[in-house]
Design a protein around this motif. Structure first.
Motif, mmCIF file in Angstrom:
data_model
loop_
_atom_site.group_PDB
_atom_site.id
_atom_site.type_symbol
_atom_site.label_atom_id
_atom_site.label_comp_id
_atom_site.label_asym_id
_atom_site.label_seq_id
_atom_site.Cartn_x
_atom_site.Cartn_y
_atom_site.Cartn_z
ATOM 1 N N ALA A 140 0.848 -1.194 0.000
ATOM 2 C CA ALA A 140 0.000 0.000 0.000
ATOM 3 C C ALA A 140 0.880 1.238 0.000
ATOM 4 C CB ALA A 140 -0.914 0.013 1.232
ATOM 5 N N ALA A 141 0.785 2.020 -1.083
ATOM 6 C CA ALA A 141 1.533 3.268 -1.155
ATOM 7 C C ALA A 141 0.753 4.321 -0.382
ATOM 8 C CB ALA A 141 1.716 3.700 -2.600
ATOM 9 N N THR A 142 1.180 4.606 0.823
ATOM 10 C CA THR A 142 0.420 5.507 1.683
ATOM 11 C C THR A 142 1.354 6.309 2.564
ATOM 12 O OG1 THR A 142 -1.375 5.622 3.308
ATOM 13 C CG2 THR A 142 0.179 3.802 3.543
ATOM 14 N N THR A 143 0.875 7.461 2.994
ATOM 15 C CA THR A 143 1.586 8.242 3.999
ATOM 16 C C THR A 143 1.164 7.706 5.362
ATOM 17 O OG1 THR A 143 1.504 10.170 2.544
ATOM 18 C CG2 THR A 143 2.073 10.559 4.847
ATOM 19 N N ALA A 144 2.086 7.119 6.090
ATOM 20 C CA ALA A 144 1.767 6.494 7.370
ATOM 21 C C ALA A 144 2.042 7.455 8.522
ATOM 22 C CB ALA A 144 2.584 5.218 7.551
ATOM 23 N N ALA A 145 1.205 7.386 9.528
ATOM 24 C CA ALA A 145 1.410 8.186 10.738
ATOM 25 C C ALA A 145 1.498 7.252 11.935
ATOM 26 C CB ALA A 145 0.266 9.174 10.932
ATOM 27 N N ILE A 146 2.608 7.347 12.676
ATOM 28 C CA ILE A 146 2.767 6.594 13.917
ATOM 29 C C ILE A 146 2.483 7.560 15.054
ATOM 30 C CG2 ILE A 146 4.322 5.249 15.359
ATOM 31 C CD1 ILE A 146 5.922 4.623 12.804
ATOM 32 N N THR A 147 1.453 7.274 15.820
ATOM 33 C CA THR A 147 0.994 8.172 16.872
ATOM 34 C C THR A 147 1.258 7.553 18.235
ATOM 35 O OG1 THR A 147 -0.767 8.932 15.405
ATOM 36 C CG2 THR A 147 -0.983 9.472 17.736
ATOM 37 N N CYS A 148 1.916 8.302 19.095
ATOM 38 C CA CYS A 148 2.203 7.851 20.460
ATOM 39 C C CYS A 148 1.393 8.704 21.434
ATOM 40 C CB CYS A 148 3.692 7.979 20.770
ATOM 41 S SG CYS A 148 4.773 7.068 19.645
ATOM 42 N N TYR A 149 0.809 8.072 22.430
ATOM 43 C CA TYR A 149 -0.051 8.818 23.364
ATOM 44 C C TYR A 149 0.059 8.248 24.772
ATOM 45 C CZ TYR A 149 -3.019 4.860 22.020
ATOM 46 O OH TYR A 149 -3.503 3.599 21.756
ATOM 47 N N GLN A 150 -0.227 9.104 25.754
ATOM 48 C CA GLN A 150 -0.182 8.751 27.169
ATOM 49 C C GLN A 150 -1.516 9.149 27.777
ATOM 50 O OE1 GLN A 150 3.195 11.316 27.579
ATOM 51 N NE2 GLN A 150 4.637 9.625 27.842
ATOM 52 N N VAL A 151 -2.370 8.169 28.021
ATOM 53 C CA VAL A 151 -3.772 8.410 28.352
ATOM 54 C C VAL A 151 -3.909 9.257 29.614
ATOM 55 C CG1 VAL A 151 -5.991 7.330 28.869
ATOM 56 C CG2 VAL A 151 -4.405 6.240 27.255
ATOM 57 N N GLY A 152 -4.697 10.334 29.483
ATOM 58 C CA GLY A 152 -5.000 11.189 30.622
ATOM 59 C C GLY A 152 -3.953 12.224 30.944
ATOM 60 N N LYS A 153 -2.822 12.200 30.251
ATOM 61 C CA LYS A 153 -1.769 13.171 30.544
ATOM 62 C C LYS A 153 -2.120 14.522 29.917
ATOM 63 C CE LYS A 153 3.212 13.981 30.095
ATOM 64 N NZ LYS A 153 4.501 13.439 29.620
ATOM 65 N N PRO A 154 -2.045 15.618 30.689
ATOM 66 C CA PRO A 154 -2.303 16.940 30.106
ATOM 67 C C PRO A 154 -1.306 17.236 28.994
ATOM 68 C CG PRO A 154 -2.321 17.041 32.510
ATOM 69 C CD PRO A 154 -1.798 15.685 32.141
ATOM 70 N N VAL A 155 -1.803 17.771 27.909
ATOM 71 C CA VAL A 155 -0.969 18.025 26.735
ATOM 72 C C VAL A 155 -0.595 19.500 26.680
ATOM 73 C CG1 VAL A 155 -0.901 18.029 24.213
ATOM 74 C CG2 VAL A 155 -1.940 16.107 25.431
ATOM 75 N N GLU A 156 0.693 19.770 26.791
ATOM 76 C CA GLU A 156 1.197 21.125 26.577
ATOM 77 C C GLU A 156 1.754 21.272 25.172
ATOM 78 O OE1 GLU A 156 4.010 22.050 29.598
ATOM 79 O OE2 GLU A 156 2.563 21.865 31.250
ATOM 80 N N SER A 157 2.222 20.164 24.608
ATOM 81 C CA SER A 157 2.733 20.157 23.236
ATOM 82 C C SER A 157 2.785 18.723 22.750
ATOM 83 C CB SER A 157 4.129 20.786 23.162
ATOM 84 O OG SER A 157 5.061 20.017 23.902
ATOM 85 N N ILE A 158 2.879 18.560 21.430
ATOM 86 C CA ILE A 158 3.046 17.257 20.799
ATOM 87 C C ILE A 158 4.216 17.364 19.833
ATOM 88 C CG2 ILE A 158 2.023 15.542 19.231
ATOM 89 C CD1 ILE A 158 -0.694 16.194 20.360
ATOM 90 N N ARG A 159 5.100 16.354 19.854
ATOM 91 C CA ARG A 159 6.218 16.348 18.901
ATOM 92 C C ARG A 159 5.729 15.915 17.520
ATOM 93 N NH1 ARG A 159 9.541 12.511 19.549
ATOM 94 N NH2 ARG A 159 8.636 11.523 21.394
ATOM 95 N N MET A 160 6.063 16.708 16.523
ATOM 96 C CA MET A 160 5.696 16.406 15.138
ATOM 97 C C MET A 160 6.971 16.078 14.375
ATOM 98 S SD MET A 160 2.386 16.940 15.302
ATOM 99 C CE MET A 160 1.704 17.219 13.683
ATOM 100 N N HIS A 161 7.011 14.897 13.759
ATOM 101 C CA HIS A 161 8.262 14.375 13.201
ATOM 102 C C HIS A 161 8.053 13.850 11.785
ATOM 103 C CE1 HIS A 161 11.668 11.142 13.518
ATOM 104 N NE2 HIS A 161 12.075 12.217 12.873
ATOM 105 N N PRO A 162 8.485 14.594 10.755
ATOM 106 C CA PRO A 162 8.448 14.040 9.395
ATOM 107 C C PRO A 162 9.574 13.036 9.204
ATOM 108 C CG PRO A 162 9.372 16.251 9.360
ATOM 109 C CD PRO A 162 8.973 15.980 10.787
ATOM 110 N N VAL A 163 9.263 11.879 8.646
ATOM 111 C CA VAL A 163 10.229 10.788 8.496
ATOM 112 C C VAL A 163 10.381 10.448 7.026
ATOM 113 C CG1 VAL A 163 10.782 8.408 9.121
ATOM 114 C CG2 VAL A 163 9.599 9.882 10.764
ATOM 115 N N LYS A 164 11.582 10.582 6.496
ATOM 116 C CA LYS A 164 11.836 10.287 5.088
ATOM 117 C C LYS A 164 12.214 8.833 4.856
ATOM 118 C CE LYS A 164 11.161 14.400 3.387
ATOM 119 N NZ LYS A 164 10.022 14.644 2.463
ATOM 120 N N SER A 165 12.800 8.182 5.869
ATOM 121 C CA SER A 165 13.279 6.820 5.721
ATOM 122 C C SER A 165 12.928 6.031 6.974
ATOM 123 C CB SER A 165 14.801 6.815 5.514
ATOM 124 O OG SER A 165 15.337 5.520 5.704
#
Length: 541
Positions: free
Chosen positions: A269-294
């Motif tokens: 499947a030729a697709t743009t994949a997103a790997i999402t990491c989360y910590q349930v219930g933790k207040p979010v001040e920011s999220i790391r955004m990471h473009p991956v070429k390889s």
């Protein structure tokens, strides 16, 4: 295949049984039925066992070979390659040791096998609706010696019963990719009700992976955590807003790693994949955004730049947050500064409102020559100059009293047709000012395709055809001369690449209207200059 030939499902099932899946305790009836029809146990079982113990997946590989990607697509079965599995499990090692690991779409148990090694004391639970997947998962886990702490259930993850336990649960896997067309009305109602229960609003156009994020919030407790790999479309589309809400409030988004399709994250499947990491219930001040070429850049999913919560909340789409906007060449602006891009009108029932010429007895004034197939634009070349081969869209006004007596009788006869009356209760029709009025936009000077396995076609609309939702229309914000519009179309035609859009599962690349508005184009001064020579990257004066 490691010297072991498995060319049929029956042979694959026999191999699963020979590898230790023969204990029927906890089996579903579907699995038992499969076992009864299996061929004789395969030879070379030791070779299969050695391959599994070496970290390979001969059963899953055989399944993907026997059942084609097209046949697996309705159930969203895309098996995850080892580099992605390993990176996601490596991330779980940066979190508290889990008492339990849950894979919502277990397949052949690639994630659970890796998790079993990383977390030797954790209970392993996998859910899947495919009995063949259940047998493969059981066989792989039995071969690796994890049967006593593993439980495979043939059940929809949304219905999975997870008893309360001491300690944390890690949710890891690749939720099946099924578009909303393949989701039953009952589960769409579940999505609406469950999202409301948690204080969110959901769209019934959401794909199955969106359901699984919500189901995880329902299953999980504060302190649990997880990482899913999905198609990246939820970052931007309206029906993905639920996932974005969940990650900011509730699921506790930690990071998002978007893998470019050129890295071939999935072999089928030729697709743009997103790997999402989360910590349930933790207040979010920011999220790391990471473009991956390889895939080699995944590591332990520790890369990326922090994006503040406020920006995440305010942004209508998240993919632009992955990158710093490239500096535009001198003399260039974004297309959106010169023009608005509008998707064509949704008719709600093309079989009724889109007709061949001469097929209906209606006033000529309501039969609008229209582009109704992307192919029509690809075949038009630079310009659409002749609309005689196009179909027409029936675009009735909201006020039928504008017609003379004979015309109004013809319109009323048409509206009394059973197939026409049946559209009255449809979602689109009930949200119009008048259910019979499609409401086409005026002709766009430039028409563009927006989803294909090739760059968009930008076509000068000399014929002034209308368009429905298979195309976008480019409408200048201010008056532009004909030569300037032609030069704008010429530039877009040669400069836009597939890499500027978003690739979905199945290899289709899509340009949403706002994405198309971000395309770099020469400014109005250059477009108005008859002596300017335009190419794909700059204007030469």
């Amino acid at each position: 295949m490691h010297g072991v030939q498995m060319e049929t499902i029956e042979q694959l099932v026999a191999a699963c049984l020979a590898l230790g899946a023969e204990d029927v305790s906890g089996w579903s009836e579907a699995e038992k039925e499969l076992a009864n029809t299996a061929a004789q146990p395969v030879s070379a079982v030791n070779e299969l066992r050695a391959a599994i113990l070496a970290g390979m997946d001969p059963l899953g590989d055989a399944f993907c070979r026997i059942r084609s990607a097209e046949d697996r697509r309705p159930q969203g079965q895309t098996y995850t390659p080892a580099p992605i599995v390993n990176a996601m499990i490596a991330w779980t090692l940066t979190q508290p040791s889990p008492a339990r690991v849950v894979d919502p779409g277990v397949g052949s148990a690639r994630f659970l096998l890796a998790a079993a090694t990383a977390h030797p004391d954790a209970e392993l639970i996998g859910a899947d609706l495919d009995p063949i997947a259940g047998l493969m998962a059981r066989a792989n886990l039995a071969t690796a010696g994890h049967s006593e702490r593993a439980r495979i259930e043939l059940i929809d993850y949304r219905s999975l019963n997870l008893p309360k336990i001491e300690g944390t649960t890690a949710y890891v896997g690749n939720p099946p990719y099924v578009r909303h067309h393949g989701i039953t009305p009952a589960w769409k109602k579940w999505l609406t009700a469950t999202s409301q229960l948690h204080g969110y609003k959901a769209s019934q156009l959401a794909g199955l992976h969106v359901h699984f994020f919500l189901a995880t919030l329902s299953h999980a407790r504060t302190g649990d955590y997880g990482t899913f790999v999905t198609s990246s479309e939820w970052l931007d589309v309206n029906y993905g807003s639920l996932v974005r809400q969940l990650l900011v409030d509730g699921l506790g988004g930690e990071s998002i790693h978007v893998v470019d399709p050129t890295a071939l994250p999935f072999s089928d499947a030729a697709t743009t994949a997103a790997i999402t990491c989360y910590q349930v219930g933790k207040p979010v001040e920011s999220i790391r955004m990471h473009p991956v070429k390889s895939l080699d850049d995944l590591g332990k999913l520790s890369g990326g730049q922090e994006v503040a919560r406020q920006r995440l909340v305010e942004a209508p789409r998240w993919s632009p947050l992955l990158r710093t906007a490239a500096k535009l060449p001198d003399g260039y602006v974004e297309l959106g500064e010169l023009a608005r891009v509008h998707r064509g009108t949704v008719t709600g029932a093309n079989r009724v409102w889109v007709q061949h010429r001469g097929a209906v007895d209606l006033p000529h004034s309501v039969l609008m020559s229209s582009v109704t197939k992307a192919r029509e634009l690809f075949e038009a070349g630079d310009s659409l100059t002749d609309d005689s081969a196009l179909r027409v869209v029936i675009d009735l006004p909201t006020d039928l009293d504008v017609f003379d007596a004979d015309e109004k009788k013809a319109v009323e006869r048409f509206l009394r047709r059973p197939e026409v009356k049946a559209t009255k209760s449809g979602y689109v029709a009930t949200n119009r000012r008048a259910w019979w009025s499609v409401g086409l936009r005026k002709p766009a000077p430039i028409l563009a395709t927006y989803m294909a396995r090739r760059p968009p076609a930008f076509v000068r609309n000399i014929a002034e055809a209308r368009h429905i939702n298979i195309a976008h229309g480019v409408y200048p914000r201010q008056a532009m001369s004909e030569p300037a519009i032609a030069r704008l179309g010429d530039h877009l035609r040669v400069s836009v690449t597939l890499g500027q859009g978003r690739t979905y599962a199945g290899g289709l690349t899509k340009f949403e209207p706002r994405e198309m508005e971000r395309l770099p184009v020469p400014n109005l001064e250059i477009l108005n200059d008859a002596d300017a020579q335009l190419d794909s990257g700059r204007a030469v004066l």
